[in-house]
Design a protein around this motif. Structure first.
Motif, PDB file in Angstrom:
ATOM      1  N   PRO A 312       0.813  -1.227   0.000  1.00 21.53           N
ATOM      2  CA  PRO A 312       0.000   0.000   0.000  1.00 21.53           C
ATOM      3  C   PRO A 312       0.850   1.282   0.000  1.00 21.53           C
ATOM      4  O   PRO A 312       0.322   2.366  -0.207  1.00 21.53           O
ATOM      5  CB  PRO A 312      -0.812  -0.112   1.295  1.00 21.53           C
ATOM      6  CG  PRO A 312      -0.090  -1.110   2.143  1.00 21.53           C
ATOM      7  CD  PRO A 312       0.679  -2.011   1.227  1.00 21.53           C
ATOM      8  N   GLU A 313       2.160   1.144   0.229  1.00 18.40           N
ATOM      9  CA  GLU A 313       3.028   2.333   0.270  1.00 18.40           C
ATOM     10  C   GLU A 313       3.334   2.893  -1.122  1.00 18.40           C
ATOM     11  O   GLU A 313       3.756   4.040  -1.249  1.00 18.40           O
ATOM     12  CB  GLU A 313       4.400   1.984   0.886  1.00 18.40           C
ATOM     13  CG  GLU A 313       4.361   0.938   1.987  1.00 18.40           C
ATOM     14  CD  GLU A 313       4.172   1.578   3.329  1.00 18.40           C
ATOM     15  OE1 GLU A 313       5.081   2.281   3.735  1.00 18.40           O
ATOM     16  OE2 GLU A 313       3.087   1.382   3.927  1.00 18.40           O
ATOM     17  N   ILE A 314       3.197   2.052  -2.138  1.00 19.82           N
ATOM     18  CA  ILE A 314       3.773   2.396  -3.443  1.00 19.82           C
ATOM     19  C   ILE A 314       3.208   3.675  -4.076  1.00 19.82           C
ATOM     20  O   ILE A 314       3.994   4.526  -4.511  1.00 19.82           O
ATOM     21  CB  ILE A 314       3.662   1.186  -4.411  1.00 19.82           C
ATOM     22  CG1 ILE A 314       4.669   0.119  -3.952  1.00 19.82           C
ATOM     23  CG2 ILE A 314       3.947   1.589  -5.845  1.00 19.82           C
ATOM     24  CD1 ILE A 314       4.660  -1.143  -4.771  1.00 19.82           C
ATOM     25  N   PRO A 315       1.873   3.874  -4.118  1.00 14.62           N
ATOM     26  CA  PRO A 315       1.388   5.095  -4.768  1.00 14.62           C
ATOM     27  C   PRO A 315       1.982   6.374  -4.159  1.00 14.62           C
ATOM     28  O   PRO A 315       2.369   7.293  -4.892  1.00 14.62           O
ATOM     29  CB  PRO A 315      -0.129   5.026  -4.575  1.00 14.62           C
ATOM     30  CG  PRO A 315      -0.415   3.552  -4.472  1.00 14.62           C
ATOM     31  CD  PRO A 315       0.772   2.984  -3.728  1.00 14.62           C
ATOM     32  N   ALA A 316       2.092   6.433  -2.828  1.00 16.14           N
ATOM     33  CA  ALA A 316       2.636   7.634  -2.181  1.00 16.14           C
ATOM     34  C   ALA A 316       4.129   7.798  -2.485  1.00 16.14           C
ATOM     35  O   ALA A 316       4.614   8.918  -2.704  1.00 16.14           O
ATOM     36  CB  ALA A 316       2.406   7.566  -0.674  1.00 16.14           C
ATOM     37  N   LEU A 317       4.860   6.686  -2.513  1.00 14.53           N
ATOM     38  CA  LEU A 317       6.295   6.753  -2.829  1.00 14.53           C
ATOM     39  C   LEU A 317       6.510   7.268  -4.257  1.00 14.53           C
ATOM     40  O   LEU A 317       7.424   8.055  -4.519  1.00 14.53           O
ATOM     41  CB  LEU A 317       6.946   5.373  -2.663  1.00 14.53           C
ATOM     42  CG  LEU A 317       7.091   4.868  -1.227  1.00 14.53           C
ATOM     43  CD1 LEU A 317       7.542   3.412  -1.214  1.00 14.53           C
ATOM     44  CD2 LEU A 317       8.089   5.745  -0.447  1.00 14.53           C
ATOM     45  N   LEU A 318       5.654   6.838  -5.172  1.00 10.63           N
ATOM     46  CA  LEU A 318       5.755   7.311  -6.559  1.00 10.63           C
ATOM     47  C   LEU A 318       5.444   8.803  -6.640  1.00 10.63           C
ATOM     48  O   LEU A 318       6.157   9.560  -7.295  1.00 10.63           O
ATOM     49  CB  LEU A 318       4.793   6.525  -7.456  1.00 10.63           C
ATOM     50  CG  LEU A 318       5.267   5.122  -7.845  1.00 10.63           C
ATOM     51  CD1 LEU A 318       4.088   4.288  -8.343  1.00 10.63           C
ATOM     52  CD2 LEU A 318       6.357   5.183  -8.910  1.00 10.63           C
ATOM     53  N   ARG A 319       4.381   9.215  -5.948  1.00 10.37           N
ATOM     54  CA  ARG A 319       3.993  10.638  -5.970  1.00 10.37           C
ATOM     55  C   ARG A 319       5.105  11.507  -5.411  1.00 10.37           C
ATOM     56  O   ARG A 319       5.351  12.609  -5.883  1.00 10.37           O
ATOM     57  CB  ARG A 319       2.702  10.855  -5.168  1.00 10.37           C
ATOM     58  CG  ARG A 319       1.423  10.588  -5.970  1.00 10.37           C
ATOM     59  CD  ARG A 319       0.210  11.192  -5.255  1.00 10.37           C
ATOM     60  NE  ARG A 319       0.033  10.648  -3.910  1.00 10.37           N
ATOM     61  CZ  ARG A 319      -0.628   9.514  -3.649  1.00 10.37           C
ATOM     62  NH1 ARG A 319      -1.166   8.818  -4.625  1.00 10.37           N
ATOM     63  NH2 ARG A 319      -0.746   9.077  -2.407  1.00 10.37           N
TER      64      ARG A 319
END
Ligand SMILES: [Fe+2]
Length: 330
Positions: A312-319
């Motif tokens: 679940p961390e991935i979208p925020a890390l990409l942003r």
């Protein structure tokens, strides 16, 4: 941009109209259907879609619980998952609509949009039409309302009790229990692997033929999780005709083409600008970047392994720019 953002917007179903179909409302969006088409209206625009294509997309959106990232039903309408709330949008990922300020968005709590989309899918699906099946293997979506196909649109995935082939698994892969080999996989060998466990390990060392297993899948474009290791999910699926949605990624996805061939149309996720055409044949591996959207075309039923990192961390890390949109730099 003409946007309404409010969690908890009103959604409701109307009375059946002349042709027997109910109309639906999600915030300022209205949804109606007639014999051939689905009509969407919002304060700054309107849109029309073929009923069969719309129902195939709606079926995936409901069954996948809004999936990862964006489920575009077509170039205009779709949903974006924020894992707790869902944006329902028109024209938001379409550069021309944005420039003309015709785009619109409503944000709803996931249970509210799930409930209204589930009702719409049930009401608008006629007897004999299965939105999960390939067009060759199902009846027509069209005409005035006649019956329903709730058995198909609410089907649950067949769940193994234990890992497939381990003693106690439910032997789901036989003709006897209603899972015949699909017509297009008649050439797939059905033999199982030979195992030579050490004495004492006979009930713990197991293996099965994944190709034979997939050859019995009755649905298309519906990835199922078959192996989990922490956040790593292996999701094989069988594909025929056109992926009913244009999937907007919110993370990198790996594709391993297990059999036959799929052509992928790859576009910029936000504008819809064309980026690439990827032709994948058996044995090919591709990584779809995190900032694209894609739709696949499979002329013959084929097998595809989708490999997801479900963290679940991935979208925020990409942003935040802490992860690259592409998994490999050449
Ligand atoms: Fe994707």
């Amino acid at each position: 941009m003409a946007t309404t953002e409010a969690v908890g917007r009103i959604s409701e179903a109307g009375e059946p109209g002349e042709l027997g179909y109910r109309s639906f409302r999600v915030g300022e969006f209205s949804f109606t259907r007639d014999e051939y088409f689905v009509y969407l209206h919002w304060p700054t625009g309107r849109h029309v879609a073929s009923a069969d294509a719309f129902l195939r997309a709606l079926q995936r959106d409901v069954a996948w619980d809004f999936f990862y990232g964006i489920v575009n039903f077509d170039q205009v309408f779709g949903t974006m998952n924020h894992y707790g709330t869902v944006d329902v949008f028109a024209g938001r990922f379409n550069e021309a609509y944005r420039r003309a300020e015709l785009d619109h968005m409503e944000t709803l709590e996931t249970p509210a949009i799930r409930a209204i989309f589930t009702e719409m899918l049930s009401d608008w699906t006629n007897e004999g039409f299965d939105p999960f099946a390939s067009p060759e293997e199902t009846g027509s979506a069209f005409g005035p309302k006649h019956g329903d196909n709730d058995a198909a649109v609410t089907r649950r995935r067949v769940l193994a009790k234990r890992m497939v082939s381990v003693p106690g698994d439910e032997e789901l892969r036989t003709d006897d229990n209603g899972h015949p080999v699909n017509r297009m996989f008649a050439d797939v060998a059905q033999d199982e692997p030979e195992l030579h466990p050490e004495p004492g390990f006979e009930d713990r060392i197991c293996g099965f033929n994944l190709f034979a297993y997939l050859s019995r899948s009755p649905v298309t474009w519906n990835p199922s999780v078959v192996a989990v290791c922490k956040d790593s999910l292996y999701c094989p699926t069988t594909e025929e005709y056109i992926l009913p949605i244009i999937h907007g990624n919110d993370r990198v996805e790996w594709f391993v083409q297990l059999s036959d061939e799929i052509t992928w149309e790859v576009e910029d996720r936000d504008s819809g600008a064309k980026r690439a055409k990827v032709i994948m044949r058996a044995g090919d591996v591709a990584a779809m970047p995190a900032d694209i959207r894609h739709q696949g075309y499979s002329p013959k039923r084929s097998m595809l392994l989708v490999w997801e990192n479900a963290s679940p961390e991935i979208p925020a890390l990409l942003r935040a720019g802490k992860l690259s949109n592409a998994p490999v730099a050449f």
